[in-house]
Design a protein around this motif. Structure first.
Motif, PDB file in Angstrom:
ATOM      1  N   LYS A 287     155.115  75.216 106.540  1.00 51.32           N
ATOM      2  CA  LYS A 287     156.477  75.020 107.028  1.00 51.32           C
ATOM      3  C   LYS A 287     157.089  73.826 106.300  1.00 51.32           C
ATOM      4  CE  LYS A 287     154.968  76.712 111.537  1.00 51.32           C
ATOM      5  NZ  LYS A 287     154.720  76.366 112.960  1.00 51.32           N
ATOM      6  N   ALA A 288     157.959  74.111 105.342  1.00 55.57           N
ATOM      7  CA  ALA A 288     158.552  73.049 104.528  1.00 55.57           C
ATOM      8  C   ALA A 288     159.338  72.064 105.382  1.00 55.57           C
ATOM      9  CB  ALA A 288     159.460  73.658 103.466  1.00 55.57           C
TER      10      ALA A 288
ATOM     11  N   LYS B 239     159.866  64.600 103.313  1.00 49.04           N
ATOM     12  CA  LYS B 239     160.406  64.685 101.955  1.00 49.04           C
ATOM     13  C   LYS B 239     160.057  63.474 101.097  1.00 49.04           C
ATOM     14  CE  LYS B 239     164.992  62.641 102.761  1.00 49.04           C
ATOM     15  NZ  LYS B 239     166.428  62.766 102.453  1.00 49.04           N
ATOM     16  N   TYR B 240     159.803  62.344 101.730  1.00 51.25           N
ATOM     17  CA  TYR B 240     159.495  61.131 100.964  1.00 51.25           C
ATOM     18  C   TYR B 240     158.058  61.137 100.436  1.00 51.25           C
ATOM     19  CZ  TYR B 240     163.988  59.200 102.241  1.00 51.25           C
ATOM     20  OH  TYR B 240     165.341  58.993 102.357  1.00 51.25           O
ATOM     21  N   GLU B 241     157.208  61.987 101.006  1.00 51.02           N
ATOM     22  CA  GLU B 241     155.857  62.138 100.456  1.00 51.02           C
ATOM     23  C   GLU B 241     155.927  62.793  99.084  1.00 51.02           C
ATOM     24  OE1 GLU B 241     152.769  61.139 101.453  1.00 51.02           O
ATOM     25  OE2 GLU B 241     153.919  59.929 102.876  1.00 51.02           O
ATOM     26  N   VAL B 242     156.824  63.761  98.935  1.00 49.99           N
ATOM     27  CA  VAL B 242     157.024  64.430  97.649  1.00 49.99           C
ATOM     28  C   VAL B 242     157.532  63.429  96.626  1.00 49.99           C
ATOM     29  CG1 VAL B 242     158.371  66.186  96.427  1.00 49.99           C
ATOM     30  CG2 VAL B 242     157.432  66.680  98.697  1.00 49.99           C
TER      31      VAL B 242
ATOM     32  N   TYR C 123     161.370  68.595  93.850  1.00 51.77           N
ATOM     33  CA  TYR C 123     162.548  67.820  94.264  1.00 51.77           C
ATOM     34  C   TYR C 123     163.691  68.696  94.792  1.00 51.77           C
ATOM     35  CZ  TYR C 123     160.678  63.369  92.489  1.00 51.77           C
ATOM     36  OH  TYR C 123     159.935  62.230  92.286  1.00 51.77           O
ATOM     37  N   PRO C 124     164.002  69.826  94.151  1.00 45.13           N
ATOM     38  CA  PRO C 124     165.080  70.663  94.700  1.00 45.13           C
ATOM     39  C   PRO C 124     164.771  71.175  96.112  1.00 45.13           C
ATOM     40  CG  PRO C 124     164.684  71.238  92.420  1.00 45.13           C
ATOM     41  CD  PRO C 124     163.561  70.312  92.833  1.00 45.13           C
TER      42      PRO C 124
ATOM     43  N   HIS D  79     163.635  64.953 107.482  1.00 45.56           N
ATOM     44  CA  HIS D  79     164.344  63.724 107.112  1.00 45.56           C
ATOM     45  C   HIS D  79     164.754  62.958 108.382  1.00 45.56           C
ATOM     46  CE1 HIS D  79     167.115  67.159 107.297  1.00 45.56           C
ATOM     47  NE2 HIS D  79     168.004  66.331 107.818  1.00 45.56           N
ATOM     48  N   GLU D  80     163.761  62.597 109.153  1.00 45.18           N
ATOM     49  CA  GLU D  80     164.002  61.889 110.406  1.00 45.18           C
ATOM     50  C   GLU D  80     164.687  60.544 110.149  1.00 45.18           C
ATOM     51  OE1 GLU D  80     160.245  61.583 112.321  1.00 45.18           O
ATOM     52  OE2 GLU D  80     160.182  63.671 112.952  1.00 45.18           O
TER      53      GLU D  80
END
Length: 286
Positions: free
Chosen positions: A140-141, A146-149, A158-159, A166-167
């Motif tokens: 589940k994306a 997102k900051y781990e990526v 990145y896209p 994004h809490e």
């Protein structure tokens, strides 16, 4: 500027990312692949009329084990039964053409609005006999930070960060941060692809004002259709770009562009942002 859908389907976004770094995508899905001896893309064209092409398929050799990695990315998950049938049809087709074990993964990009649990597989029992047990991995994306990526510098992903967790950020802050993360990359295609992903999440008015036109339009993916060699597609894109810059083109000029040699069209696509007026365009195609 209006960011309407380009000639390519959204599914092409994933395939372009695969072409840029197919190993990076595999490592994200299955971290153990970092130690793989070999990863080879497996081009497969489905002959089933009502089935779309697979998103990702690769042959992997890992610690003396050979297997096929099949990945599907889904942004509009509707029901478990529908997806289970689709994944099983993919499995059957791939297995028909290849005897290697198949590791299937479904990446759900957007959280389903009316579904509590996503079930990756099923078990069939008839007369107390287990006749089939089918299973695939579900990622589940929208539950991934997102900051781990960003921390791992997984540029090929990145896209897809627009779909991730994004809490503590507002919708606007999230959009602006995702765009900022790709705008300095040498390859403008990532910026273009991120905008394509934004289209799947938000209405145009929510993100359009944050998109930097000069970066978006500098991507080769904007200038050319994904399907190469479509001359008419290139001409239509050039006319659209010129129309966005200078307004409706005179009928005579439009006709000249349509009759211009395709090699010259390619050059004009590369220089479209440099034209100061329609007079310059007319002078070039005289």
């Amino acid at each position: 500027m209006s960011y309407e859908s380009r000639p390519q389907a959204y599914d092409e976004t994933i395939r372009v990312l695969e072409q840029k770094d197919y190993r990076g995508i595999a490592e994200f899905i299955l971290p153990a692949v970092k130690d793989a001896d070999e990863i080879t893309p497996e081009p497969v064209k489905l002959s089933i009329p009502d089935m779309r092409e697979v998103d990702y398929l690769a042959r992997i050799k890992l610690k003396k084990e050979d297997f096929i990695l099949h990945i599907e990315f889904e942004s509009a998950y509707k029901s478990n039964i529908e997806m289970q049938k689709r994944m099983l049809r993919y499995y059957t087709y791939i297995k028909w053409h290849n005897d290697l074990p198949i590791y299937q993964v479904l990446v759900v990009l957007k959280k389903p609005p009316r579904l509590k649990n996503i079930i990756g597989g099923f078990k069939s029992t008839v007369q107390d006999m287990d006749v089939m047990q089918y299973q695939y991995k579900v990622i589940k994306a929208y539950e991934i930070d997102k900051y781990e990526v960003l921390k791992e510098e997984q540029v090929v992903l990145y896209p897809l960060r627009v779909f991730m967790k994004h809490e503590g950020e507002s919708e606007e802050e999230h959009i602006r941060e995702c765009l900022a993360a790709v705008e300095t990359l040498p390859d403008a295609d990532y910026y273009f692809l991120l905008v394509e992903c934004l289209k799947k999440l938000y209405e145009k008015g929510r993100y359009e004002k944050f998109v930097k036109e000069e970066i978006y339009m500098s991507s080769i993916l904007y200038k050319e259709p994904y399907e190469k060699g479509l001359e008419e597609g290139k001409i239509k894109i050039l006319i659209k770009l010129l129309t966005k810059r200078f307004g409706v083109l005179p009928a005579e000029l439009k006709k000249k562009i349509e009759e211009t040699d395709i090699n010259r069209i390619d050059i004009m696509l590369d220089e479209v942002l440099d034209y100061k007026s329609l007079e310059e365009v007319e002078q070039y195609i005289q």
